[in-house]
Design an enzyme around this catalytic site. Structure first.
Site, short mmCIF file in Angstrom:
data_model
loop_
_atom_site.label_atom_id
_atom_site.label_comp_id
_atom_site.label_asym_id
_atom_site.label_seq_id
_atom_site.Cartn_x
_atom_site.Cartn_y
_atom_site.Cartn_z
N HIS A 102 0.83 -1.21 0.00
CA HIS A 102 0.00 0.00 0.00
C HIS A 102 0.86 1.26 0.00
O HIS A 102 2.04 1.23 0.33
CB HIS A 102 -0.98 0.03 1.19
CG HIS A 102 -0.35 0.00 2.54
ND1 HIS A 102 -0.14 -1.17 3.24
CD2 HIS A 102 0.12 0.99 3.35
CE1 HIS A 102 0.42 -0.89 4.41
NE2 HIS A 102 0.61 0.42 4.50
N HIS B 261 4.05 7.04 3.79
CA HIS B 261 4.98 5.92 3.61
C HIS B 261 4.52 4.98 2.50
O HIS B 261 3.38 5.04 2.05
CB HIS B 261 5.19 5.13 4.92
CG HIS B 261 3.98 4.41 5.46
ND1 HIS B 261 3.15 4.97 6.41
CD2 HIS B 261 3.47 3.19 5.21
CE1 HIS B 261 2.19 4.10 6.72
NE2 HIS B 261 2.35 3.01 6.00
N GLU C 70 7.67 0.93 5.04
CA GLU C 70 7.11 -0.11 5.91
C GLU C 70 7.32 -1.44 5.22
O GLU C 70 7.14 -1.55 4.01
CB GLU C 70 5.62 0.14 6.12
CG GLU C 70 4.92 -0.91 6.98
CD GLU C 70 3.42 -0.63 7.18
OE1 GLU C 70 2.84 0.17 6.42
OE2 GLU C 70 2.84 -1.22 8.11
CO CO Z 1 1.15 1.27 6.30
#
Ligand code: CO
Length: 134
Positions: free
Chosen positions: A7, A79, A130
């Protein structure tokens, strides 16, 4: 080591307004909000088929996105999340390569019930990264 883009996360000052924009203006399928107190955020996910967008709103006093929103009051890209098959092996490889893992270096359970880690933006082209084990 690096798998799919899981994502892209966007920090927002008003989650309900941001979710409505994605749903009503962009015609996206938006999940119900999910509070993640241990991460200091409330999230919704927008499933795009090939990937997802995560909208993040601060939750609680010490939210990790509070200072980001002070610098970016209208919100902004926060992020990128990449998938890895073995998060501890990925962490050990990255640490050995000189990258900095945020926090205590131990994976936490993220929004999808899977272990996640965050990597220092200065080590990755100015972008907070991440990693999520899938
Ligand atoms: Co995230």
């Amino acid at each position: 080591m690096l798998g799919r883009l899981n994502h892209v996360a966007i920090a927002v000052p008003d989650l309900a307004a941001a979710a409505a924009t994605y749903r009503d203006v962009l015609g996206a399928r938006v999940s119900p909000p999910q509070a993640l107190p241990e991460h200091g955020v409330t999230v919704v996910f927008i499933d795009l088929g090939n990937s997802k967008v995560e909208l993040l709103e601060p939750l609680g006093e010490k939210s990790p996105i509070a200072s980001f929103l002070q610098k970016n009051p209208a919100g902004g890209m926060h992020h990128l999340c990449y998938e890895v098959s073995d998060i501890l092996a990925a962490r050990d490889h990255l640490v050995a390569a000189g990258a900095r893992v945020l926090g205590d270096g131990e994976p936490k359970i993220g929004a999808h019930g899977k272990p996640v880690l965050f990597l220092h933006p200065k080590d990755f082209c100015g972008t907070l990264v991440e990693l999520e084990e899938v």
